[in-house]
Each structure stands twice: as structure tokens, then as C-alpha cells.
Enzyme design. Sequence first.
Site, PDB file in Angstrom:
ATOM      1  N   ALA A  47       0.831  -1.213   0.000  1.00  0.00           N
ATOM      2  CA  ALA A  47       0.000   0.000   0.000  1.00  0.00           C
ATOM      3  C   ALA A  47       0.860   1.256   0.000  1.00  0.00           C
ATOM      4  O   ALA A  47       0.424   2.315  -0.458  1.00  0.00           O
ATOM      5  CB  ALA A  47      -0.933  -0.013   1.211  1.00  0.00           C
ATOM      6  N   GLU A  56      11.048 -11.505 -10.087  1.00  0.00           N
ATOM      7  CA  GLU A  56      12.419 -11.997 -10.272  1.00  0.00           C
ATOM      8  C   GLU A  56      13.202 -11.880  -8.975  1.00  0.00           C
ATOM      9  O   GLU A  56      13.930 -12.783  -8.583  1.00  0.00           O
ATOM     10  CB  GLU A  56      13.131 -11.190 -11.368  1.00  0.00           C
ATOM     11  CG  GLU A  56      12.491 -11.266 -12.734  1.00  0.00           C
ATOM     12  CD  GLU A  56      11.462 -10.164 -12.977  1.00  0.00           C
ATOM     13  OE1 GLU A  56      10.690  -9.827 -12.052  1.00  0.00           O
ATOM     14  OE2 GLU A  56      11.411  -9.662 -14.106  1.00  0.00           O
ATOM     15  N   CYS A  86      12.662  -5.897 -15.393  1.00  0.00           N
ATOM     16  CA  CYS A  86      12.945  -4.467 -15.278  1.00  0.00           C
ATOM     17  C   CYS A  86      14.442  -4.259 -15.025  1.00  0.00           C
ATOM     18  O   CYS A  86      15.192  -5.208 -14.754  1.00  0.00           O
ATOM     19  CB  CYS A  86      12.116  -3.843 -14.155  1.00  0.00           C
ATOM     20  SG  CYS A  86      12.742  -4.199 -12.498  1.00  0.00           S
TER      21      CYS A  86
HETATM   22  N1  THU Z   1       7.156  -6.260 -12.116  1.00  0.00           N
HETATM   23  C1  THU Z   1       7.808  -7.442 -11.897  1.00  0.00           C
HETATM   24  O1  THU Z   1       7.425  -8.229 -11.022  1.00  0.00           O
HETATM   25  N2  THU Z   1       8.885  -7.728 -12.660  1.00  0.00           N
HETATM   26  C2  THU Z   1       9.361  -6.935 -13.655  1.00  0.00           C
HETATM   27  O2  THU Z   1      10.437  -7.202 -14.177  1.00  0.00           O
HETATM   28  C3  THU Z   1       8.562  -5.805 -14.109  1.00  0.00           C
HETATM   29  C4  THU Z   1       7.595  -5.286 -13.102  1.00  0.00           C
HETATM   30  C5  THU Z   1       6.005  -5.928 -11.287  1.00  0.00           C
HETATM   31  C6  THU Z   1       6.219  -4.818 -10.293  1.00  0.00           C
HETATM   32  C7  THU Z   1       4.794  -4.350 -10.051  1.00  0.00           C
HETATM   33  O3  THU Z   1       4.218  -5.156  -9.049  1.00  0.00           O
HETATM   34  C8  THU Z   1       4.090  -4.631 -11.366  1.00  0.00           C
HETATM   35  O4  THU Z   1       4.920  -5.531 -12.079  1.00  0.00           O
HETATM   36  C9  THU Z   1       3.839  -3.407 -12.215  1.00  0.00           C
HETATM   37  O5  THU Z   1       5.007  -2.695 -12.413  1.00  0.00           O
END
Ligand code: THU
Length: 136
Positions: A47, A56, A86
Site C-alpha cells: 500500500a 524476479e 525491469c
Molecule cells: N514487475 C515485476 O514483477 N517484474 C518486472 O520485471 C517488471 C515489473 C512488477 C512490479 C509491479 O508489481 C508490477 O509488475 C507493475 O510494475
Amino acid sequence: MEKIKDLVKAALEAQKMAYVPYSGFKVGAALLTKDGQVYTGCNVESASYTPTICAERTAIVKAVSEGVHEFEAIAVVGDSEWTFPCGVCRQMLREFGKEMTIYVVKSEDEYKEFNLKDLLPHSFGPEDLIMDGEKA
Ligand code: THU
């Protein structure tokens, strides 16, 4: 390769566990260790937003907290057609080696293979740090 199919399936299973009340964007990951174990992870949101952890890194943290540091591959699946790790997750993967295969998964039968080196070129890592006058 059967091992990769299983990794892809594990990522898809992990995606179901995603805790995403804010973004609604579910991500799953499955990390294959050099000795053949698989650690899964999902994204877990908060939150207060910034504590959110990606799928990852959840998988990495699970493995490292059990003493495992050597990884061969990771499979990642998200709610976009092709969800790539990311930048923060690429850097965290690189912590444990420059050589790692990344499978970006669309479905059980559709995935693309990349190398961490290509997704994070000219990277900075542990070897770049000077510790106690010597390279780490
Ligand atoms: N997210 C991931 O779990 N891995 C990534 O490599 C990209 C983004 C998640 C973070 C957040 O909970 C959601 O995706 C939206 O950004």
C-alpha cells in the site's frame, strides 16, 4: 529441452500467486540454479508502493536466503505480451554472474531466449568494487 519447459511452467504457476492489489499486473518468475533446483517468485505489492518487490527478485531472495548463489537461467512471465525483467531485476541478476539465460515467456509453448549480457550490456558488478585494497 524438458528442463526449460518445466521452468516455463513453474513461472506460469508462480504468476498465479502474484499479490497485486494496486497494479493488477501479475508477474511470475522461476529461477534455475546451477545444481538444477528451481526457486519461484511472484511480485508482491505494498500500500505504500515503494516496498513492492518484483517476481524476479522474490525468486532471487528466496534462493540466496537458502545459501544458493549460482544461477543458470530465469523464466519470466507477466501480463503484457512479452514482459522483460525491469532494470533493477537485471542488475540484481547480474550480481550473481554475467552469464545467465533469460526466458521471456508468453505461454507454455511460446518463449524467447536472451542472455543477461545482451539485456544489460557494459554492466557494473561485484568485480568492479575495490574492497580492502583488492578487487572483490
Ligand atoms: N514487475 C515485476 O514483477 N517484474 C518486472 O520485471 C517488471 C515489473 C512488477 C512490479 C509491479 O508489481 C508490477 O509488475 C507493475 O510494475
